[in-house]
Design a protein around this motif. Structure first.
Motif, PDB file in Angstrom:
ATOM      1  N   ALA A 100      32.743  38.913  33.097  1.00  0.00           N
ATOM      2  CA  ALA A 100      32.781  38.740  34.554  1.00  0.00           C
ATOM      3  C   ALA A 100      34.110  38.114  34.980  1.00  0.00           C
ATOM      4  O   ALA A 100      34.708  38.531  35.976  1.00  0.00           O
ATOM      5  CB  ALA A 100      31.613  37.876  35.011  1.00  0.00           C
ATOM      6  N   GLN A 101      34.586  37.115  34.222  1.00  0.00           N
ATOM      7  CA  GLN A 101      35.878  36.520  34.536  1.00  0.00           C
ATOM      8  C   GLN A 101      37.013  37.466  34.178  1.00  0.00           C
ATOM      9  O   GLN A 101      38.006  37.580  34.905  1.00  0.00           O
ATOM     10  CB  GLN A 101      36.035  35.182  33.804  1.00  0.00           C
ATOM     11  CG  GLN A 101      35.106  34.097  34.313  1.00  0.00           C
ATOM     12  CD  GLN A 101      35.403  32.740  33.705  1.00  0.00           C
ATOM     13  OE1 GLN A 101      36.364  32.568  32.959  1.00  0.00           O
ATOM     14  NE2 GLN A 101      34.564  31.767  34.022  1.00  0.00           N
ATOM     15  N   LEU A 102      36.862  38.163  33.043  1.00  0.00           N
ATOM     16  CA  LEU A 102      37.905  39.087  32.603  1.00  0.00           C
ATOM     17  C   LEU A 102      38.096  40.216  33.614  1.00  0.00           C
ATOM     18  O   LEU A 102      39.219  40.679  33.850  1.00  0.00           O
ATOM     19  CB  LEU A 102      37.520  39.661  31.236  1.00  0.00           C
ATOM     20  CG  LEU A 102      38.609  40.310  30.387  1.00  0.00           C
ATOM     21  CD1 LEU A 102      39.710  39.318  30.059  1.00  0.00           C
ATOM     22  CD2 LEU A 102      38.000  40.863  29.098  1.00  0.00           C
ATOM     23  N   ARG A 103      36.999  40.651  34.217  1.00  0.00           N
ATOM     24  CA  ARG A 103      37.050  41.730  35.213  1.00  0.00           C
ATOM     25  C   ARG A 103      37.974  41.377  36.369  1.00  0.00           C
ATOM     26  O   ARG A 103      38.630  42.251  36.948  1.00  0.00           O
ATOM     27  CB  ARG A 103      35.626  41.993  35.717  1.00  0.00           C
ATOM     28  CG  ARG A 103      35.509  42.834  36.978  1.00  0.00           C
ATOM     29  CD  ARG A 103      35.964  44.261  36.766  1.00  0.00           C
ATOM     30  NE  ARG A 103      35.782  45.072  37.958  1.00  0.00           N
ATOM     31  CZ  ARG A 103      36.573  45.026  39.029  1.00  0.00           C
ATOM     32  NH1 ARG A 103      37.605  44.185  39.066  1.00  0.00           N
ATOM     33  NH2 ARG A 103      36.340  45.821  40.062  1.00  0.00           N
ATOM     34  N   GLU A 104      38.050  40.102  36.719  1.00  0.00           N
ATOM     35  CA  GLU A 104      38.834  39.679  37.875  1.00  0.00           C
ATOM     36  C   GLU A 104      40.284  39.338  37.540  1.00  0.00           C
ATOM     37  O   GLU A 104      41.081  39.098  38.441  1.00  0.00           O
ATOM     38  CB  GLU A 104      38.164  38.473  38.540  1.00  0.00           C
ATOM     39  CG  GLU A 104      36.744  38.738  39.022  1.00  0.00           C
ATOM     40  CD  GLU A 104      36.677  39.969  39.928  1.00  0.00           C
ATOM     41  OE1 GLU A 104      37.529  40.074  40.845  1.00  0.00           O
ATOM     42  OE2 GLU A 104      35.793  40.825  39.714  1.00  0.00           O
TER      43      GLU A 104
END
Length: 233
Positions: free
Chosen positions: A50-54
């Motif tokens: 989820a953090q990597l996606r952003e």
């Protein structure tokens, strides 16, 4: 201990910050680092998606995980990863950054990053080549091969495979075995092993010269010679 069990110990910004704090302590007061994900069947399931996606280009260039793993790699004393279960993506790269790895039979090492549209950018692309050779590294990085515990042992990626309930005890045995040696000798040996090839043999000579003058060398060698002398009577 990596401690996000509900998220399979996914590496998020908070964990990165906490591990930087651990590194700072070990840089001030050098000691052996033992990393574990506990005994719930997962070491670290990779980065927090989820953090990597952003994350964007500037985040990639900042090397958020890479710089942490490089800092772990550069710690003055040896580092040990006790891997139970999956070490995938960034979790695998975290284990590669350590000097020694132990595993349980359910350990799995893999780099699924291309399936997410990215590459293993926190050390695997060059560390795996050094650890396992180019052919096996490409099997993992390009062909998506996952290494189970036995294969990791056969390839020398891990030092031993033990049951989950024995993992931490076995890791402490490994740590204790190292700590029975001279701390200065351990530090200089690690520097020598991690140095680029061009630094040898001069680095080896300088490191040995330092150790030859270290008082602990004389104490340890006197003890060894005295044991031998007593054994001869």
């Amino acid at each position: 201990m990596l401690d996000r069990p509900a998220e399979r110990n996914a590496i998020d910004a908070t964990m990165v910050e906490e591990l930087h704090g651990v590194c700072a302590e070990l840089e001030r007061e050098p000691g052996v680092l033992l990393l574990t994900g506990g005994t719930d069947g997962v070491f670290a399931g990779g980065a927090d998606i989820a953090q990597l996606r952003e994350r964007r280009r500037k985040d990639a260039l900042a090397g958020i995980n890479l710089r942490l793993f490089e800092r772990i790699r550069a710690l003055p004393m040896p580092t040990v990863a006790a891997v139970d279960g999956h070490a995938l993506g960034g979790g695998a790269e975290l284990s590669y950054a350590c000097d020694i790895r132990l595993a349980t039979p359910r350990a799995r090492f893999g780099q699924p990053e291309p399936q997410l549209g990215i590459l293993a950018g926190a050390g695997a692309a060059y560390r795996l080549v050094r650890l396992l050779g180019e052919s096996v590294a490409k099997q993992v990085l390009l062909a998506g091969r996952t290494l189970d515990a036995q294969r990791a042992l056969d390839l020398g990626l891990v030092i031993d495979v033990v049951p989950p309930e024995e993992l931490l005890a076995a890791a402490h045995v490994t740590v204790d075995r190292m700590l029975r040696g001279s701390a200065v000798a351990l530090r200089l040996t690690k520097l020598a092993v991690d140095a680029p090839e061009a630094a040898h043999p001069q680095l080896d000579l300088v490191a040995q010269a330092v150790l030859f003058e270290d008082e602990e060398k004389f104490t340890r060698m006197d003890a060894f010679l005295n044991r031998g002398s007593r054994g001869g009577h």
